[in-house]
Motif scaffolding. Structure first.
Motif, PDB file in Angstrom:
ATOM      1  N   LEU A  54      33.991  43.038  52.253  1.00 30.74           N
ATOM      2  CA  LEU A  54      31.946  43.023  51.778  1.00 30.74           C
ATOM      3  C   LEU A  54      31.814  41.638  51.315  1.00 30.74           C
ATOM      4  N   TYR A  55      30.972  41.297  51.097  1.00 35.91           N
ATOM      5  CA  TYR A  55      30.920  39.964  50.358  1.00 35.91           C
ATOM      6  C   TYR A  55      29.523  40.667  49.012  1.00 35.91           C
ATOM      7  N   MET A  56      30.963  40.246  47.859  1.00 40.60           N
ATOM      8  CA  MET A  56      29.793  41.201  46.401  1.00 40.60           C
ATOM      9  C   MET A  56      28.761  40.927  46.624  1.00 40.60           C
ATOM     10  N   PRO A  57      27.903  41.621  45.567  1.00 43.16           N
ATOM     11  CA  PRO A  57      26.213  41.837  45.839  1.00 43.16           C
ATOM     12  C   PRO A  57      25.611  40.905  44.674  1.00 43.16           C
ATOM     13  N   THR A  58      24.626  40.056  45.372  1.00 43.14           N
ATOM     14  CA  THR A  58      23.952  38.563  44.281  1.00 43.14           C
ATOM     15  C   THR A  58      24.423  38.717  42.886  1.00 43.14           C
ATOM     16  N   ILE A  59      24.387  37.825  41.886  1.00 43.25           N
ATOM     17  CA  ILE A  59      24.855  37.894  40.727  1.00 43.25           C
ATOM     18  C   ILE A  59      24.144  36.179  39.664  1.00 43.25           C
ATOM     19  N   ASN A  60      24.098  36.723  38.159  1.00 45.54           N
ATOM     20  CA  ASN A  60      23.834  35.648  38.018  1.00 45.54           C
ATOM     21  C   ASN A  60      24.695  35.340  37.129  1.00 45.54           C
ATOM     22  N   ILE A  61      25.626  33.934  37.607  1.00 45.59           N
ATOM     23  CA  ILE A  61      26.675  33.340  36.615  1.00 45.59           C
ATOM     24  C   ILE A  61      25.760  32.797  35.257  1.00 45.59           C
ATOM     25  N   PRO A  62      26.133  33.540  34.202  1.00 46.92           N
ATOM     26  CA  PRO A  62      26.040  32.295  33.100  1.00 46.92           C
ATOM     27  C   PRO A  62      26.540  31.417  32.366  1.00 46.92           C
ATOM     28  N   THR A  63      25.945  29.671  32.816  1.00 47.80           N
ATOM     29  CA  THR A  63      26.437  28.738  32.221  1.00 47.80           C
ATOM     30  C   THR A  63      25.602  28.155  31.307  1.00 47.80           C
TER      31      THR A  63
ATOM     32  N   ILE B 259      33.630  37.780  33.880  1.00 48.13           N
ATOM     33  CA  ILE B 259      32.642  38.854  34.226  1.00 48.13           C
ATOM     34  C   ILE B 259      33.375  39.761  35.326  1.00 48.13           C
ATOM     35  N   ASP B 260      33.113  41.330  34.810  1.00 48.64           N
ATOM     36  CA  ASP B 260      33.921  42.796  35.781  1.00 48.64           C
ATOM     37  C   ASP B 260      32.851  42.551  36.817  1.00 48.64           C
ATOM     38  N   LEU B 261      33.799  41.590  37.937  1.00 48.17           N
ATOM     39  CA  LEU B 261      33.721  41.536  39.000  1.00 48.17           C
ATOM     40  C   LEU B 261      33.324  43.349  39.768  1.00 48.17           C
ATOM     41  N   TYR B 262      33.817  43.743  39.332  1.00 47.72           N
ATOM     42  CA  TYR B 262      33.849  46.102  40.038  1.00 47.72           C
ATOM     43  C   TYR B 262      33.128  46.567  39.429  1.00 47.72           C
ATOM     44  N   ASN B 263      32.508  46.296  38.337  1.00 49.77           N
ATOM     45  CA  ASN B 263      31.529  46.605  37.600  1.00 49.77           C
ATOM     46  C   ASN B 263      29.596  46.596  37.924  1.00 49.77           C
TER      47      ASN B 263
ATOM     48  N   SER C 156      42.498  43.789  38.361  1.00 47.64           N
ATOM     49  CA  SER C 156      41.721  45.226  38.624  1.00 47.64           C
ATOM     50  C   SER C 156      39.879  44.313  38.447  1.00 47.64           C
ATOM     51  N   GLY C 157      39.459  43.425  38.792  1.00 48.21           N
ATOM     52  CA  GLY C 157      38.346  42.715  39.550  1.00 48.21           C
ATOM     53  C   GLY C 157      37.720  42.255  38.370  1.00 48.21           C
ATOM     54  N   ASN C 158      38.112  41.587  36.846  1.00 49.05           N
ATOM     55  CA  ASN C 158      37.596  40.878  36.547  1.00 49.05           C
ATOM     56  C   ASN C 158      37.554  38.854  36.429  1.00 49.05           C
ATOM     57  N   LEU C 159      36.646  38.400  37.005  1.00 46.91           N
ATOM     58  CA  LEU C 159      36.784  36.898  37.166  1.00 46.91           C
ATOM     59  C   LEU C 159      36.649  36.515  35.619  1.00 46.91           C
ATOM     60  N   SER C 160      37.593  35.572  35.270  1.00 47.88           N
ATOM     61  CA  SER C 160      37.291  34.215  34.373  1.00 47.88           C
ATOM     62  C   SER C 160      36.933  33.210  34.821  1.00 47.88           C
TER      63      SER C 160
END
Length: 201
Positions: free
Chosen positions: A103-112, A126-130, A177-181
């Motif tokens: 499944l695709y990840m729901p839309t989220i904002n990536i802070p820049t 960003i904790d993708l799973y959360n 565990s789904g934590n994106l850096s």
């Protein structure tokens, strides 16, 4: 003697009227909801259903709705989904086909930016799973009669992927565990897009 045998037979037939039509294997008390309840003595065995090729599966004459086989060509548990009222509509479908379990990840904002127009520095996370779990637990809108939340997987049931990342961002890694850096290379022109896919383990 014959009268005694007839009497025993009548008693057996009367008692069978009240007997439940259930079968239990390795158990004396089948689950009330099961017509067939199979239990492994030491919990070290499974259920093996008939295995066959796709051609053999398709050659089954008049398969019953819900019929299950293991398709050795597709390596999946295959179910016949047609019913007499809609023959040829669904046919056979894989229940465990690997490429359907993503499944695709729901839309989220990536802070820049820090909010003042300056780039965020250092490695961000960003904790993708959360984000996924929160969105599925509390959808903003639902159709009438739909459940309040969407079923979701546990954290350790998923693999995490990035299939595309805007050049203004560099993804430095994703933990198990789904934590994106990520690090920010430049401010985006409009939005920063990152395509994230979850795959069921």
């Amino acid at each position: 003697m014959n009268k005694i045998l007839v009497l025993i037979a009548i008693c057996l037939m009367l008692s069978m009227e009240n007997a439940s039509a259930q079968i239990a294997v390795n158990s004396d008390s089948p689950d009330a909801s099961a017509a067939l309840d199979i239990q492994a003595v030491n919990n070290n065995r499974g259920l093996l259903i008939p295995q066959m090729t796709t051609a053999q599966k398709l050659a089954i004459a008049n398969p019953a709705p819900g019929l299950l086989v293991y398709d050795t060509d597709y390596n999946c548990i295959s179910q016949y989904k047609d019913t007499p009222s809609n023959p040829g509509v669904f046919g056979w479908t894989c229940q465990t086909l690997f490429n359907r379990h993503f499944l695709y990840m729901p839309t989220i904002n990536i802070p820049t930016s820090d909010g003042t127009g300056s780039l965020l520095t250092g490695t961000r996370s960003i904790d993708l799973y959360n984000v996924y779990k929160t969105g599925f637990e509390n959808p903003s809108v639902k159709s009438a009669g739909a459940p309040a939340s969407i079923p979701y997987f546990n954290r350790d049931q998923l693999y995490y992927y990035v299939t595309y990342c805007d050049p203004c961002i560099t993804v430095t890694g994703i933990s198990d565990s789904g934590n994106l850096s990520y690090t920010v290379n430049a401010l985006p022109n409009y939005d920063a897009f990152v395509n994230i896919v979850f795959l069921v383990r």
